[in-house]
Enzyme design. Structure first.
Site, PDB file in Angstrom:
ATOM      1  N   GLN A  85       0.882  -1.285  -0.011  1.00 46.37           N
ATOM      2  CA  GLN A  85      -0.026   0.093  -0.053  1.00 46.37           C
ATOM      3  C   GLN A  85       0.825   1.283   0.058  1.00 46.37           C
ATOM      4  O   GLN A  85       0.394   2.478  -0.048  1.00 46.37           O
ATOM      5  CB  GLN A  85      -0.854   0.077   1.133  1.00 46.37           C
ATOM      6  CG  GLN A  85      -1.709  -1.065   1.109  1.00 46.37           C
ATOM      7  CD  GLN A  85      -2.731  -1.374   2.354  1.00 46.37           C
ATOM      8  OE1 GLN A  85      -2.689  -0.340   3.366  1.00 46.37           O
ATOM      9  NE2 GLN A  85      -3.460  -2.126   2.698  1.00 46.37           N
ATOM     10  N   HIS A 150      -1.296   0.037   5.694  1.00 41.16           N
ATOM     11  CA  HIS A 150      -1.771   1.137   6.710  1.00 41.16           C
ATOM     12  C   HIS A 150      -0.816   2.382   6.747  1.00 41.16           C
ATOM     13  O   HIS A 150      -0.337   2.491   8.106  1.00 41.16           O
ATOM     14  CB  HIS A 150      -1.934   0.348   7.955  1.00 41.16           C
ATOM     15  CG  HIS A 150      -3.093  -0.661   7.859  1.00 41.16           C
ATOM     16  ND1 HIS A 150      -3.680  -1.102   9.008  1.00 41.16           N
ATOM     17  CD2 HIS A 150      -3.973  -1.304   6.834  1.00 41.16           C
ATOM     18  CE1 HIS A 150      -4.796  -1.975   8.592  1.00 41.16           C
ATOM     19  NE2 HIS A 150      -4.647  -1.941   7.264  1.00 41.16           N
ATOM     20  N   GLU A 243     -15.336   3.905   9.638  1.00 46.94           N
ATOM     21  CA  GLU A 243     -15.715   5.216  10.367  1.00 46.94           C
ATOM     22  C   GLU A 243     -15.505   6.620   9.848  1.00 46.94           C
ATOM     23  O   GLU A 243     -14.593   6.851   9.116  1.00 46.94           O
ATOM     24  CB  GLU A 243     -14.916   5.238  11.776  1.00 46.94           C
ATOM     25  CG  GLU A 243     -15.107   4.095  12.592  1.00 46.94           C
ATOM     26  CD  GLU A 243     -14.408   4.134  13.997  1.00 46.94           C
ATOM     27  OE1 GLU A 243     -14.686   3.208  14.643  1.00 46.94           O
ATOM     28  OE2 GLU A 243     -13.717   5.294  14.272  1.00 46.94           O
ATOM     29  N   TYR A 253      -9.749   7.699  19.806  1.00 51.24           N
ATOM     30  CA  TYR A 253     -10.983   7.372  19.019  1.00 51.24           C
ATOM     31  C   TYR A 253     -10.898   5.800  19.056  1.00 51.24           C
ATOM     32  O   TYR A 253     -11.784   5.347  18.206  1.00 51.24           O
ATOM     33  CB  TYR A 253     -10.800   7.956  17.539  1.00 51.24           C
ATOM     34  CG  TYR A 253     -11.196   9.282  17.440  1.00 51.24           C
ATOM     35  CD1 TYR A 253     -12.398   9.753  17.324  1.00 51.24           C
ATOM     36  CD2 TYR A 253     -10.208  10.179  17.807  1.00 51.24           C
ATOM     37  CE1 TYR A 253     -12.754  11.025  17.377  1.00 51.24           C
ATOM     38  CE2 TYR A 253     -10.558  11.515  17.977  1.00 51.24           C
ATOM     39  CZ  TYR A 253     -12.042  12.097  17.718  1.00 51.24           C
ATOM     40  OH  TYR A 253     -12.466  13.157  18.037  1.00 51.24           O
ATOM     41  N   TYR A 264     -10.713 -10.334  10.639  1.00 52.15           N
ATOM     42  CA  TYR A 264     -10.860 -11.229   9.507  1.00 52.15           C
ATOM     43  C   TYR A 264     -10.965 -12.431  10.050  1.00 52.15           C
ATOM     44  O   TYR A 264     -10.321 -12.937  10.688  1.00 52.15           O
ATOM     45  CB  TYR A 264      -9.670 -11.074   8.619  1.00 52.15           C
ATOM     46  CG  TYR A 264      -9.410  -9.279   8.053  1.00 52.15           C
ATOM     47  CD1 TYR A 264     -10.283  -8.833   7.330  1.00 52.15           C
ATOM     48  CD2 TYR A 264      -8.412  -9.029   8.632  1.00 52.15           C
ATOM     49  CE1 TYR A 264     -10.111  -7.412   7.177  1.00 52.15           C
ATOM     50  CE2 TYR A 264      -8.116  -7.375   8.416  1.00 52.15           C
ATOM     51  CZ  TYR A 264      -9.137  -6.851   7.476  1.00 52.15           C
ATOM     52  OH  TYR A 264      -8.926  -5.153   7.240  1.00 52.15           O
TER      53      TYR A 264
END
Length: 372
Positions: A85, A150, A243, A253, A264
């Site tokens: 990513q 991430h 979210e 949060y 998963y």
């Protein structure tokens, strides 16, 4: 207050009872391809005179002419770890770009022994737009981690000129999102030189890094300053629980202690709760996950009064643009746009012309303009 499993069930039922409706049918805008042949484009910014600045995740920054012609990559980028990513990710023009030609971009930066992390750089775009000058990394995520996932990496510039940057939890280090001695799973806030502003919430707190604005996040790939000046973000859940949050200074949060999703395979995450005292609830959550990316408010009236004020979010998983109606900080309706094409929507922005532009994250990626 002791939050037990029955409260979580009750909270879930209340959430279902107030779930947003589908927006009233309105004419779908007409997609118009501005440019094609882009390699996994990730972010879009608008240059003067109707041109575009686009990042490609493999490590290219390109100027797209108004007629859709892609120029050769801009020279001068630092080395980028383009794996998984990671790569060259968000780009943003400084509020004073017209005078200083300053841009900001974030990317996955190499660390020692095969590690990497999210970094924020600033540079001056040359007047011929062929190169970057005065390139300087002004923030570097710590610690560096051996991970391909991430990175977060959305940039939003506040009205006071400070920069918000989203930090992913790097997937394998999710527990670090609850610790304030690292940058993983955080929103950070710095000034244009990379210094933590004096009013950041953890300045002077023992064991806390001064650039942290908020914590307890997973992987935020959407961030924008709302019409009210507040920072809005969204983040990926695991299996469910994506979210939307209005991110406030110093708040927790919840990730990975609480979440509206599961792991998963279906196992619970953290404490298996959806709510806990001292941890913020999202303004909205998607289950099943839509894999959100890109985020913008529509402030123009080009699409009629019903659309003005809508929040726009791309879906990578299902390949549509979500038009979200928000009233009193609550999502009241959603409408799927571009759903028939089923292309991964990576970024969405409102252009200077008031029209909506999106990027599709494909090997043959496109810059698309939505005509009313």
């Amino acid at each position: 207050m002791n939050f037990s499993r029955p409260l979580s069930v009750a909270f879930a039922l209340a959430t279902l009872a107030t779930a947003p409706s589908q927006a009233q049918p309105t004419p779908q805008p007409r997609p118009e391809t501005v440019a094609a042949g882009l390699s996994h484009p990730w972010a879009l910014a608008f240059l003067p005179d109707g041109r575009f600045l686009v990042t490609e995740r493999p490590g290219h920054l390109r100027v797209i002419e108004a007629d859709g012609r892609a120029r050769p990559p801009v020279e001068g980028l630092p080395p980028v770890v383009a794996a998984g990513q990671g790569g060259l990710l968000d780009v943003a023009l400084d509020a004073g770009f017209g005078a200083n030609r300053t841009i900001y971009f974030c990317f996955s930066e190499a660390g020692p022994s095969g590690t990497n992390g999210t970094a924020l750089a600033r540079a001056v775009l040359s007047t011929d737009e062929r190169r970057l000058d005065q390139v300087r990394v002004i923030f570097s995520q710590q610690p560096k981690v051996a991970s391909r996932a991430h990175f977060g990496c959305r940039i939003a510039q506040g009205r006071d000129g400070t920069l918000f940057l989203t930090m992913g939890d790097r997937f394998s280090r999710s527990a670090d999102a609850q610790r304030r001695d690292n940058h993983l799973g955080k929103v950070i806030r710095v000034d244009p030189e990379g210094r933590p502003p004096a009013d950041n919430p953890f300045i002077g707190r023992p064991g806390a890094l001064p650039a942290i604005w908020s914590y307890g996040h997973r992987n935020m790939q959407g961030a924008t300053i709302g019409p009210d000046g507040r920072l809005w973000t969204h983040e990926h859940g695991a299996q469910g629980g994506d979210e939307i949050n209005i991110v406030q200074a110093g708040r927790n949060y919840g990730w990975p202690v609480i979440t509206h999703g599961v792991n998963y395979g279906g196992a619970p995450i953290g404490e298996g709760l959806k709510a806990k005292e001292g941890m913020e609830q999202p303004l909205h959550q998607w289950t099943p996950s839509i894999a959100p990316s890109g985020m913008a408010f529509l402030t123009s009236d080009r699409y009629g009064p019903a659309w003005k004020g809508s929040l726009l979010v791309g879906s990578l998983k299902f390949g549509y643009l979500d038009r979200i109606e928000v009233r009193d900080d609550k999502v009241v309706a959603e409408q799927k746009l571009l759903a028939s094409a089923r292309e991964r929507i990576r970024d969405v922005r409102q252009g200077p012309d008031g029209l909506i532009y999106v990027l599709t994250d494909e090997e043959d990626g496109k810059l698309i303009r939505l005509q009313p």
